[in-house]
Design a protein around this motif. Structure first.
Motif, PDB file in Angstrom:
ATOM      1  N   ALA A 164       1.288  -1.051   0.034  1.00 27.37           N
ATOM      2  CA  ALA A 164       0.073  -0.215   0.002  1.00 27.37           C
ATOM      3  C   ALA A 164       0.281   1.465   0.059  1.00 27.37           C
ATOM      4  O   ALA A 164       0.221   2.167  -0.941  1.00 27.37           O
ATOM      5  CB  ALA A 164      -0.734  -0.150   0.890  1.00 27.37           C
ATOM      6  N   PRO A 165       1.713   1.359   0.641  1.00 28.13           N
ATOM      7  CA  PRO A 165       2.901   2.869   1.115  1.00 28.13           C
ATOM      8  C   PRO A 165       3.616   2.815  -0.612  1.00 28.13           C
ATOM      9  O   PRO A 165       4.141   4.020  -0.827  1.00 28.13           O
ATOM     10  CB  PRO A 165       3.690   2.316   1.827  1.00 28.13           C
ATOM     11  N   LEU A 166       3.503   1.864  -1.272  1.00 24.35           N
ATOM     12  CA  LEU A 166       3.782   2.527  -3.101  1.00 24.35           C
ATOM     13  C   LEU A 166       3.745   2.945  -3.332  1.00 24.35           C
ATOM     14  O   LEU A 166       4.156   4.108  -4.085  1.00 24.35           O
ATOM     15  CB  LEU A 166       3.916   0.863  -3.579  1.00 24.35           C
ATOM     16  N   ARG A 167       2.176   3.101  -3.539  1.00 21.11           N
ATOM     17  CA  ARG A 167       0.881   4.189  -4.110  1.00 21.11           C
ATOM     18  C   ARG A 167       0.460   4.933  -3.310  1.00 21.11           C
ATOM     19  O   ARG A 167      -0.198   5.498  -3.869  1.00 21.11           O
ATOM     20  CB  ARG A 167       0.113   3.756  -5.430  1.00 21.11           C
ATOM     21  N   LEU A 168       0.938   5.386  -2.258  1.00 15.80           N
ATOM     22  CA  LEU A 168       0.222   6.263  -1.139  1.00 15.80           C
ATOM     23  C   LEU A 168       0.234   7.620  -0.789  1.00 15.80           C
ATOM     24  O   LEU A 168      -0.278   8.372  -1.032  1.00 15.80           O
ATOM     25  CB  LEU A 168       0.713   5.823   0.444  1.00 15.80           C
ATOM     26  N   ARG A 169       1.427   8.102  -1.847  1.00 14.48           N
ATOM     27  CA  ARG A 169       2.032   9.529  -2.047  1.00 14.48           C
ATOM     28  C   ARG A 169       1.928   9.475  -3.585  1.00 14.48           C
ATOM     29  O   ARG A 169       3.496   8.654  -3.730  1.00 14.48           O
ATOM     30  CB  ARG A 169       3.273  10.247  -1.364  1.00 14.48           C
TER      31      ARG A 169
END
Length: 370
Positions: free
Chosen positions: A134-139
């Motif tokens: 999930a953090p890969l596309r969070l920002r």
């Protein structure tokens, strides 16, 4: 692309995973730029912690790999289903005796792919890899935000053209059909974030209503929840309109929802939690006496999926960071009578929340747009 892969490798180490296995979907596209649709033929990419990447796919899809900017180990299969397992087993043979922790996306990987992987890697433990992925596309970076801004513009232009045609006596399905046509005329990708929600009268009290044959009548609210796609990135917007003159309670809930949207949209900023944003919107509606009629979270993340992290829900400790994009969509729903929702797409910036959407947020009469 390599920067994204490097970030994934860091996360694999952080969460002590040996690999991530992905099938077609936003995460695979984000990491590789490859477009595969989910079909009966099982495509799987395995990203190993040492940086190696394997892709197992149908022979007919192999040509797509020519565009990859990095090396991959490729295994292909034909249309004889009985041979698929042997291809997977041979492709993963070097790791078949190892005790491994392999992350997957629990809402996307199907039994078809999981069974092939488990048979090929009998000593592996397949587990929820959401925290890693999930953090890969969070920002979102500047390029991603530009695509999302364009997706919002396309959606808004399509709605404005649709509203010119809306008249009492039209069915929800007719209005939805016109909106679909206008979305593609305005430049949307073929893939939309979801089928548009078009509801009228008492149907507006169902937050996720599907268009019906109900005819729009005088005194109704008309709620439209829609979005567009642009180069794999989505918008998701809701506006509510009146057909004729709404009664006093309808006007009251419309104003409360507008105020709730404004409170969260203008009050939010980096460093606050997702739960804080939910509270800003919910507090307005609760103090207005309709707290129990606000039956869902205030919003959700947006990007390559219509619903993704972060989740704007009460009690969430997730801290907002610059580049996160999410919706703000408070609503009030009075069963059997009427409902209102106003939804905007916002990005976290150094100066607060910047709205990517800017159509009027008041519940305006339809004739305003004719």
């Amino acid at each position: 692309m390599q920067k994204r892969l490097n970030y994934l490798i860091q996360n694999l180490e952080k969460y002590q995973l040996d690999a991530i296995a992905l099938n077609p979907g936003p995460s695979l596209n984000h990491l590789t730029g490859l477009d595969f649709h989910l079909m009966e033929r099982p495509v799987v990419a395995v990203f190993w912690a040492d940086g190696a990447v394997q892709i197992i796919l149908p022979e007919l899809e192999r040509a797509k790999l020519a565009r990859l900017p990095f090396e991959v180990r490729v295994s292909t299969f034909g249309d004889v289903v009985e041979t698929w397992q042997s291809v997977y087993t041979q492709a993963l043979e070097s790791a078949s005796k190892d005790t491994l922790r392999i992350g997957i996306e629990p809402t996307r990987l199907r039994y078809l792919e999981l069974n092939l992987l488990q048979t090929a890697l009998p000593n592996a433990n397949f587990e929820d890899g959401s925290a890693c992925i999930a953090p890969l596309r969070l920002r979102k970076d500047a390029s991603e935000l530009a695509k999302m801004k364009r997706a919002a513009e396309i959606a808004q232009n399509a709605l404005l053209e649709t509203l010119k045609t809306v008249r009492p006596g039209q069915s929800e399905k007719q209005i939805a059909a016109e909106l679909m046509v206008q979305l593609y005329r305005a430049g949307s990708d073929p893939e939309l974030p979801f089928s548009p929600i078009v509801s009228s009268g008492p149907n507006t009290a169902n937050p996720h209503a599907s268009p019906t044959d109900r005819l729009l009548g005088e005194g109704d609210f008309l709620l439209i929840d829609w979005g567009a796609g642009f180069e794999h990135y989505f918008s998701d917007i809701t506006r509510t309109f009146s057909c004729g003159e709404p009664n006093a309670e309808m006007r009251k809930i419309a104003e409360l929802v507008r105020q709730a949207n404004e409170a969260a949209r203008l009050g939010g900023k980096a460093g606050m939690t997702c739960g804080d944003i939910d509270h800003l919107a919910r507090d307005v509606i609760t103090k207005g006496g309709y707290g129990e009629r606000f039956t869902h979270r205030t919003g959700h993340g947006l990007g390559m999926e219509a619903h993704e992290a972060p989740w704007i829900v009460g009690g969430s400790p997730v801290v907002l960071e610059e580049g996160m994009v999410f919706t703000i969509e408070p609503g009030i729903y009075l069963e059997g009578f009427a409902g209102v929702r106003i939804e905007d797409d916002v990005v976290v910036t150094t100066d607060g929340l910047l709205s990517l959407t800017d159509l009027p947020r008041e519940v305006l009469p339809l004739e305003t747009f004719c």
